[in-house]
Design an enzyme around this catalytic site. Structure first.
Site, PDB file in Angstrom:
ATOM      1  N   PRO A 134       0.989  -1.335   0.068  1.00 35.04           N
ATOM      2  CG  PRO A 134       0.002  -0.919   2.200  1.00 35.04           C
ATOM      3  CD  PRO A 134       0.815  -1.878   1.407  1.00 35.04           C
ATOM      4  CB  CYS A 135       3.276   2.717  -2.533  1.00 37.58           C
ATOM      5  SG  CYS A 135       2.234   2.599  -3.974  1.00 37.58           S
ATOM      6  CG  HIS A 136      -2.791   3.752  -0.815  1.00 31.68           C
ATOM      7  ND1 HIS A 136      -2.617   2.477  -1.085  1.00 31.68           N
ATOM      8  CD2 HIS A 136      -3.745   3.662  -0.195  1.00 31.68           C
ATOM      9  CE1 HIS A 136      -3.561   1.789  -0.316  1.00 31.68           C
ATOM     10  NE2 HIS A 136      -4.119   2.770   0.393  1.00 31.68           N
TER      11      HIS A 136
END
Length: 179
Positions: A134-136
């Site tokens: 989940p780089c967001h």
């Protein structure tokens, strides 16, 4: 053998690709079906459409975009094409809980490095498996979203963060973040 699937979510079409029961790529909403199909077939020579390989993952991604709290812990990944540094960044990022945000500096601290925020940002920009990694959930220390290389860019990143937090705006970073 490579397999792929393209499916509808509440935000648009997503695509997934895998090899030997391991996920290697997720394509977020923002492309047409033909664009996703052609890209996956070109990148993964001989990839075949699979109606069954990714059923559970498809259900989870659809649920995620419907606002359900999905952990993706059961999803097996193939990160063999990435450097040890990138794999470490991805595994640290994968452990960030749903609805929480962290900074690039937080990842650098977890890596036990100094001043590697740019390197972390570059690794995350190459993240082939957004949502599952989940780089967001990584934002700048000033509380601004930073970058997002998926279709829709920062707008999609903010939308995903709002979906997770139920917030009307971007979650703000103030003081040290809890681990």
């Amino acid at each position: 053998m490579f397999y792929y699937s393209i499916f509808e979510t509440t935000l648009g079409l997503c695509g997934v690709a895998g090899k030997d029961n391991r996920l290697i790529e997720v394509i977020l909403p923002g492309y047409e079906r033909e664009e996703i199909r052609d890209y996956l077939r070109l990148k993964y020579k001989g990839a075949e459409k699979s109606p069954i390989c990714f059923k559970e993952l498809e259900r989870d991604i659809k649920g995620y975009f419907e606002g359900k709290r999905i952990g993706f812990d059961r999803t097996h990944l193939d990160l063999s094409d990435f450097t040890p540094f990138q794999r470490r960044v991805y595994m640290i990022t994968r452990a960030i809980p749903y609805g929480k945000v962290r900074t690039y500096g937080w990842i650098v601290d977890k890596l036990n490095l100094c001043n590697a925020q740019r390197a972390v940002g570059c690794a995350l920009a190459r993240n082939p498996i957004p949502i599952i990694i989940p780089c967001h959930r990584i934002i700048r220390k000033d509380g601004k979203p930073g970058g997002f290389s998926a279709p829709g860019g920062i707008r999609l990143k903010i939308e995903m963060l709002k979906l997770e937090t139920g917030a009307k705006g971007l979650p703000h970073v103030s003081g040290p973040l809890p681990c």
